[in-house]
Design a protein around this motif. Structure first.
Motif, short mmCIF file in Angstrom:
data_model
loop_
_atom_site.label_atom_id
_atom_site.label_comp_id
_atom_site.label_asym_id
_atom_site.label_seq_id
_atom_site.Cartn_x
_atom_site.Cartn_y
_atom_site.Cartn_z
N ARG B 57 11.85 -4.03 83.13
CA ARG B 57 13.11 -4.75 82.91
C ARG B 57 13.09 -6.14 83.53
NH1 ARG B 57 17.78 -1.46 81.82
NH2 ARG B 57 18.93 -3.00 82.99
N ASN B 60 12.00 -9.25 80.89
CA ASN B 60 12.87 -10.08 80.07
C ASN B 60 14.23 -10.30 80.76
OD1 ASN B 60 14.03 -7.59 79.65
ND2 ASN B 60 14.37 -7.90 77.48
N MET B 62 16.24 -8.40 82.20
CA MET B 62 17.30 -7.42 81.99
C MET B 62 17.91 -7.01 83.33
SD MET B 62 18.60 -6.57 79.34
CE MET B 62 18.24 -6.23 77.69
N ARG B 93 15.25 -13.39 76.37
CA ARG B 93 15.41 -12.10 75.68
C ARG B 93 15.24 -12.26 74.17
NH1 ARG B 93 20.41 -11.78 78.95
NH2 ARG B 93 19.67 -11.33 81.05
N ILE B 96 11.47 -12.00 74.05
CA ILE B 96 10.91 -10.75 74.59
C ILE B 96 11.95 -9.67 74.32
CG2 ILE B 96 10.01 -9.60 76.62
CD1 ILE B 96 9.42 -12.34 77.80
N GLY B 97 11.76 -8.92 73.24
CA GLY B 97 12.74 -7.92 72.82
C GLY B 97 12.59 -6.64 73.60
N MET B 98 13.56 -5.76 73.45
CA MET B 98 13.52 -4.53 74.24
C MET B 98 14.04 -3.34 73.44
SD MET B 98 14.34 -4.14 78.17
CE MET B 98 13.82 -2.68 79.03
N PHE B 100 15.22 0.69 74.28
CA PHE B 100 15.63 1.41 75.49
C PHE B 100 15.32 2.89 75.38
CE2 PHE B 100 17.99 -2.44 75.15
CZ PHE B 100 17.99 -2.92 76.44
N ARG B 167 15.50 -3.24 64.86
CA ARG B 167 16.44 -4.25 65.32
C ARG B 167 15.73 -5.24 66.25
NH1 ARG B 167 21.11 -1.70 68.79
NH2 ARG B 167 19.60 -1.82 70.47
#
Lengths: 302, 268
Positions: B57, B60, B62, B93, B96-98, B100, B167
């Motif tokens: 985390r 990016n 988060m 972000r 750099i996608g995430m 979960f 997404r």
């Protein structure tokens, strides 16, 4: 293969039948407690039904098209309606909603999304709870002192606007509270998801978090409107009353609750009857608003 | 510029330099040095509480959303320290996608779930085409194509997770971070997501946290093993990076005893 069960201990009572026995002490006690609880529950909802029933009987028989289209009669005359008061209540409530919803939702968003639970947010929450407990007449006096007595709007004293602001003060705590609580219910993962695709805080709130919390917020707003529409005390010395059709937002205006307050104690039969009719209309309106709130709150579960 | 002195090899995508992350005064993970290679899948493994999710985390920003979380050290990406004051976390972000641990589709239609990220990133192309391309890449197009206007929640858990991957892809990030993306899924959905990852690593750098060591073996080119140990005077266990190497080396010939113990199932 045989299994030998240990003999039942003599210190306990003997094994009894498994069938339900109404005569047992615990079963008798249970029934008595049930009966007491049910009685108190009945007593608790009795006032609601008595009020509804009495208003329905007294006011319901007076409902006619004239009631909604005509002005109240002059003292001593008969007939007439409460058209101006119905219109006035709607107008004042719309003003109150137009003020309290943006401010309240904005405040709730700040508390739930922006404040990092610091002392200021705690202070605002506490103040909001106190405001929720302030008697409605205090908000009336407050607006009277602030707007009516100072002739704040175009040198007008009593006005629909002042009444609407007074009601908005009453609605604010409910709207802030429900927005705050509604936003807290939105799962944190949803915000992370939005941030994860590169959404800013503003976009996250307006496009993801607020829509997700729309149902509780809308429910709270409708309940706040229902409460405000029936308030009398803040309107008596802000919106005042008027026997005529509304002349404008900055003039005194009739509302149903103040009409009831004025007419119910008049020594004229026609006025008393109109007060009952207004009570009936008001109760039906508030009932409808509550049903609407329930319906909204069921939307997400579907 | 503070970071220009750092030489970053072209095949290094992100570089962690002496990263220490704390929650309040408690240090969760300490002194991590790591060069994450571009276009590869890197897996973070280790026992619970060793800080692997915390490190992920951090990549990016988060962790910014967790009150009291602070980072010391540097995370270099595209020649910038991500924790430089001038860096905008929203831009970080976007690149750099995430994905979960729990599938978290937005309460919108499947189509809007994909389009949302693209739209806020200023995508101007054919949205229908982007939605289809993203869903295809995430291997969930066949299940979704007939119900694009239905809610994202109408999908099963595994499909929802692949929707979340789609997404993340739709915004065309350079790196995709995945935090135990399969922990809530059954083996069949897990397999599909792993296949998706194999597809994706051609165009993206993927970093995945996993508790499942077979999964690390199956999908990862590189593996980092984190462990946690109590420190003197500390209030709890502090995580640290034990070993970072090719997945094959980590699982077959680790250089540290604790790595061997962990990957052979002797503890953890």
């Amino acid at each position: 293969m045989t299994v030998t069960l240990p003999p039942p201990s003599s210190q306990f009572q003997e094994r009894r039948t498994l069938l339900y026995q109404p005569g047992l002490k615990r079963n008798r006690f249970n029934r008595i407690c049930n009966a007491i609880a049910a009685t108190f529950a009945l007593i608790a909802i009795l006032p609601l039904f008595l009020v509804l029933f009495y208003v329905l009987i007294q006011g319901g028989r007076l409902i006619s098209p004239r009631l909604f289209t005509e002005l109240p009669p002059a003292p001593g005359l008969s007939g007439g309606g409460i058209g101006n008061a119905i219109l006035g209540t709607i107008l004042v409530t719309v003003i109150a909603t137009a003020i309290s919803v943006p401010v309240g939702v904005g405040g709730g968003v700040y508390l739930a999304e922006y404040s990092s639970r610091g002392w200021f947010a705690q202070f605002v929450r506490f103040g909001n709870d106190v405001l929720a407990g302030v008697p409605s007449i205090i908000s009336g006096v407050f607006i009277y002192g602030l707007i009516v007595a100072t002739r704040f709007f175009f040198d007008q004293s009593y006005s629909a606007m002042a009444g609407g602001i007074a009601l908005a003060v009453l609605m604010l705590p409910t709207v802030i509270k429900t927005t705050d609580e509604g936003l807290k219910l939105v799962p944190q993962e949803l915000r992370w998801g939005a941030y994860g695709v590169g959404a800013s805080r503003f976009v996250t709130i307006t496009r993801i978090t607020l829509p997700a919390a729309l149902t509780p917020i809308a429910t709270g707003v409708v309940l706040a409107i229902a409460r405000a529409a029936g308030e009398t005390a803040p309107l008596i010395f802000t919106a005042l009353f008027s026997p005529f059709w509304p002349e404008g937002v900055f003039n005194p205006i009739a509302t149903m609750s103040v009409l009831i307050y004025n007419f119910a104690i008049m020594p004229y039969e026609a006025q008393n009857e109109l007060a009952w009719a207004a009570s009936f209309v008001l109760v039906i309106l508030i009932l409808a608003a509550n049903l609407l709130a329930r319906w909204i709150s069921h939307l997400t579960k579907a | 510029m503070t970071t220009s002195s750092t030489t970053v090899a072209t095949d290094v995508c992100m570089s962690l330099q002496d990263v220490t992350i704390s929650y309040g005064s408690f240090e969760a993970v300490k002194n991590v040095y790591m060069d994450l290679p571009r276009g590869r899948v890197t897996a973070f493994i280790g026992p619970s509480g060793c800080g692997k999710t915390t490190v992920l985390r951090a990549l990016n920003r988060m962790n910014d959303l967790i009150p009291g979380c602070t980072l010391k050290g540097r995370v270099i990406f595209d020649q910038h320290d991500l924790y430089d004051k001038r860096v905008d976390p929203v831009e970080v972000r976007r690149r750099i996608g995430m994905v979960f641990q729990k599938p978290n589709p937005f309460p919108k239609s499947i189509y809007e779930n994909i389009a949302f990220g693209a739209r806020i990133n200023g995508y101007r192309g054919d949205m229908d085409e982007l939605v289809e391309r993203s869903l295809r890449k995430a291997a969930v197009w066949d299940e979704c194509k007939d119900k694009l206007q239905e809610s994202g929640f109408s999908l099963s858990g595994g499909q929802q997770q692949r929707l979340c991957i789609a997404r993340a892809i739709a915004t065309e990030p350079e790196v995709i971070l995945m935090d135990e993306p399969c922990s809530a899924l059954d083996p069949i959905s897990t397999l599909k997501i792993e296949e998706t990852m194999h597809e994706l690593k051609r165009s993206y750098t993927i970093i995945i946290v996993t508790h499942n060591m077979q999964q690390a073996v199956r999908v990862a080119d590189m593996t980092a093993f984190f462990n946690a140990e109590a420190v003197e005077g500390g209030s709890g266990k502090v995580g640290y990076l034990v070993e970072f190497n090719n997945t094959e080396n980590i699982f077959n010939s680790p250089s540290q005893q604790s790595t061997l113990d962990y990957v052979s199932g002797r503890f953890g």
